[in-house]
Scaffold this active site. Structure first.
Site, PDB file in Angstrom:
ATOM      1  N   PRO A 116      60.365  58.270  42.777  1.00 47.54           N
ATOM      2  CA  PRO A 116      60.996  59.558  43.060  1.00 47.54           C
ATOM      3  C   PRO A 116      59.995  60.709  43.038  1.00 47.54           C
ATOM      4  O   PRO A 116      58.883  60.568  42.520  1.00 47.54           O
ATOM      5  CB  PRO A 116      61.998  59.703  41.913  1.00 47.54           C
ATOM      6  CG  PRO A 116      61.303  59.029  40.763  1.00 47.54           C
ATOM      7  CD  PRO A 116      60.553  57.858  41.374  1.00 47.54           C
ATOM      8  N   ASN A 119      59.526  62.527  39.068  1.00 50.12           N
ATOM      9  CA  ASN A 119      58.578  61.973  38.092  1.00 50.12           C
ATOM     10  C   ASN A 119      57.595  61.053  38.822  1.00 50.12           C
ATOM     11  O   ASN A 119      57.538  59.854  38.541  1.00 50.12           O
ATOM     12  CB  ASN A 119      59.328  61.177  37.011  1.00 50.12           C
ATOM     13  CG  ASN A 119      60.473  61.940  36.404  1.00 50.12           C
ATOM     14  OD1 ASN A 119      60.299  63.050  35.927  1.00 50.12           O
ATOM     15  ND2 ASN A 119      61.666  61.369  36.445  1.00 50.12           N
ATOM     16  N   GLY A 217      71.697  54.862  38.800  1.00 52.66           N
ATOM     17  CA  GLY A 217      72.488  55.905  39.429  1.00 52.66           C
ATOM     18  C   GLY A 217      72.149  57.265  38.850  1.00 52.66           C
ATOM     19  O   GLY A 217      71.258  57.409  38.013  1.00 52.66           O
ATOM     20  N   CYS A 250      66.607  62.469  34.378  1.00 51.15           N
ATOM     21  CA  CYS A 250      68.038  62.266  34.631  1.00 51.15           C
ATOM     22  C   CYS A 250      68.852  62.035  33.370  1.00 51.15           C
ATOM     23  O   CYS A 250      70.083  62.126  33.398  1.00 51.15           O
ATOM     24  CB  CYS A 250      68.253  61.115  35.613  1.00 51.15           C
ATOM     25  SG  CYS A 250      67.437  59.577  35.136  1.00 51.15           S
ATOM     26  N   GLU A 340      75.563  66.463  38.276  1.00 51.20           N
ATOM     27  CA  GLU A 340      74.177  66.412  37.799  1.00 51.20           C
ATOM     28  C   GLU A 340      73.394  67.598  38.350  1.00 51.20           C
ATOM     29  O   GLU A 340      73.440  67.891  39.542  1.00 51.20           O
ATOM     30  CB  GLU A 340      73.504  65.105  38.236  1.00 51.20           C
ATOM     31  CG  GLU A 340      72.075  64.966  37.718  1.00 51.20           C
ATOM     32  CD  GLU A 340      71.395  63.704  38.200  1.00 51.20           C
ATOM     33  OE1 GLU A 340      70.694  63.061  37.407  1.00 51.20           O
ATOM     34  OE2 GLU A 340      71.554  63.359  39.388  1.00 51.20           O
ATOM     35  N   LEU A 419      66.183  53.692  33.972  1.00 56.39           N
ATOM     36  CA  LEU A 419      67.205  53.525  32.945  1.00 56.39           C
ATOM     37  C   LEU A 419      68.444  52.895  33.569  1.00 56.39           C
ATOM     38  O   LEU A 419      69.173  53.550  34.316  1.00 56.39           O
ATOM     39  CB  LEU A 419      67.551  54.879  32.319  1.00 56.39           C
ATOM     40  CG  LEU A 419      66.358  55.714  31.805  1.00 56.39           C
ATOM     41  CD1 LEU A 419      66.849  57.032  31.212  1.00 56.39           C
ATOM     42  CD2 LEU A 419      65.546  54.931  30.783  1.00 56.39           C
TER      43      LEU A 419
END
Length: 504
Positions: A116, A119, A217, A250, A340, A419
């Site tokens: 991503p 990070n 997710g 996240c 989020e 995660l």
């Protein structure tokens, strides 16, 4: 002849996979000690470039704070290595002499690693290390918005691995990232595992590729402040988390849920520590920037400071504001504050009891972020355990910052930047993903019983006229062998079975 970019990218992926396959076949013959030596060399190379790569990531993406990305890079390299250095991931892992079973760790082969933009450098370090530790080759697929910093991190890791004795092409990176190259990589039949860290669309693409995948997710973790909590410490931890790298992890908190009996105390403390409670009008202005028309998070707010977001929305906030807070009473896809927000924005809910707070937290998680992470601040172990039993999350973090606790920096969880969200979140694992998620276990099982012994252990419920035989699993082998059926026994059982079938 000049080829189109998409065709070039597809061909590059094919070449990378072919080279990775050859390299991994060679690497799979290495011992765990040889692999560990290579991992240590990679860690040292990463440690020498922590600050450089952190600054590159911020300059390229505009997301976050470079000083915090140094800590993220440390997590992705040094802390990741420390957590797994004594782990045995390949070769003989375990031998049970009583059951006569041997477990052998077998690499999955080639890992496709989607990276991503939030990070970028730290995720490359982390994924490369867990792949090298577990005997796998890795092909890195960079987010186009962070391509340069990802490529630079890859080069540092690849050179260090090669210098320490790794085969050529054990670590590779796509240099022409396109949607077509990502699709070609995910669907290539030689891929053993996909590690998908990124947006929801990317994760869905990974799971629908036809290859094994571990994806995560979105996070949308509420943070419940229960009446027994140390409110000052709770707010400090929440704000430390939400402002760390400007909220780009996240697992960071997305809302505060407080009991009504401590509402005023929470508001007062939040204001003292740099929280700004927006009016309804201000919330509406900022809310328009949180989501795009297609319902996805607006990248313009990701990793930006509270001041930058306020300026963007056209509202005035006090000097020193760290976090923007919006009082809310509803949860839904059309309420951006209940979604989020990878930046220093928090929703604020007030509930009459911890039971109501429990229900609100579940509502928020099922709106978005189910299976991921939430935090609770409390000194009441009974309430904490009730939350643990009922919340649809893979990580319930207690009295710690969500961002740092979720990735294993401030908790005893394995350090990880992927995660798992478990089945409820559409993920194949609820783990903080590590090298043991990237191996298969081959089991060698020696025979313990013969057919005659198995027959001796059988009883026939339908054979009322035939003798019954039972088997004591704890009896020594000689006793079991003594219970062999005689010819007369077998004849009696056969006649009884035939009689039972005839009478039906």
């Amino acid at each position: 002849m000049e080829f189109d970019k998409d065709l070039q990218s597809i061909q590059e992926v094919r070449n990378l996979v072919a080279a990775a396959k050859k390299a991994q076949e060679e690497y799979a013959e290495y011992s765990q000690e040889q692999m560990d030596k290579i991992c240590m060399a990679v860690v040292k190379a990463c440690e020498a470039n922590l600050e450089k790569l952190a600054k590159m990531a911020v300059e390229e993406t505009g997301f976050g704070i470079w000083q915090d990305k140094v800590l993220k890079n440390t997590l992705g390299s040094t802390l990741t290595w420390q957590s797994m250095k004594d782990l045995k991931a390949v070769g003989i892992l375990k031998e049970d002499k009583e059951k006569k079973i041997i477990e052998v760790g077998v690499p999955m082969g080639i890992v496709a690693a989607l990276i991503p933009s939030t990070n970028p450098t730290s995720t490359v370090m982390y994924k490369s290390l867990i792949c090298l530790k577990s005997g796998n080759a890795i092909i890195i697929s960079p987010h186009p918005g962070a391509k340069n910093s990802i490529l630079e991190t890859y080069k540092i890791i690849s050179q260090a691995a090669k210098a320490a004795g790794a085969p050529d092409h054990i670590v590779q990176c796509v240099s022409i990232p396109t949607p077509q190259s990502t699709d070609a990589l995910l669907k290539n039949p030689n891929i053993g595992m996909i590690l998908a860290t990124g947006g929801e669309a990317m994760v869905k693409a990974a799971y629908s590729s036809g290859n094994p995948a571990l994806g995560v997710g979105p996070g949308n973790g509420p943070s419940f402040i229960e009446k027994s909590a140390d409110v000052k410490e709770a707010i400090r931890r929440i704000f430390d988390s939400k402002t760390f790298d400007n909220g780009t992890i996240c697992a960071s908190e997305q809302s505060i849920v407080a009991e009504s009996c401590i509402k005023d105390k929470v508001i007062e403390e939040a204001k003292k520590q740099g929280g700004y409670f927006m009016s309804e009008e201000e919330s509406a202005k900022v809310g328009r920037f949180i989501m795009r028309a297609n319902g996805t998070m607006n990248p313009k707010i990701v990793g930006r400071s509270a001041k930058a977001i306020a300026d963007m929305a056209g509202i005035s906030i006090p000097e020193g504001t760290r976090v923007l807070i919006s009082p809310q009473t509803t949860v839904g896809k059309d309420n951006p504050y209940s979604r989020e927000k990878l930046c220093p924005i928090l929703a604020f809910y007030v509930e009459n009891s911890w039971q109501d707070a429990c229900k609100r937290s579940i509502e928020i998680l099922y709106n978005e972020g189910k299976g991921h992470t939430m935090t609770i601040h409390s000194q009441d172990e009974s309430v904490i355990r009730e939350f643990a039993l009922k919340k649809p999350v893979s990580r319930l973090l207690v009295n710690t910052p969500g961002a740092l606790g979720g990735v294993g920096a401030s908790t005893g969880l394995n350090p990880a930047l992927t995660l798992g969200c478990g089945a409820v979140g559409g993920s194949a694992t609820s783990d903080n993903v590590g090298p043991m998620n990237l191996i298969n276990i081959r089991r060698v099982a020696y025979g313990l019983k013969e057919l005659s012994e198995l027959r001796a252990a059988v009883s026939c419920p339908s054979c009322s006229d035939a003798p019954r035989f039972s088997y004591n699993a704890d009896a020594p082998g000689e006793a079991a062998r003594a219970a062999i059926f005689t010819k007369e026994d077998i004849e009696n059982i056969t006649r009884a079975v035939i009689a039972g079938l005839t009478n039906r």
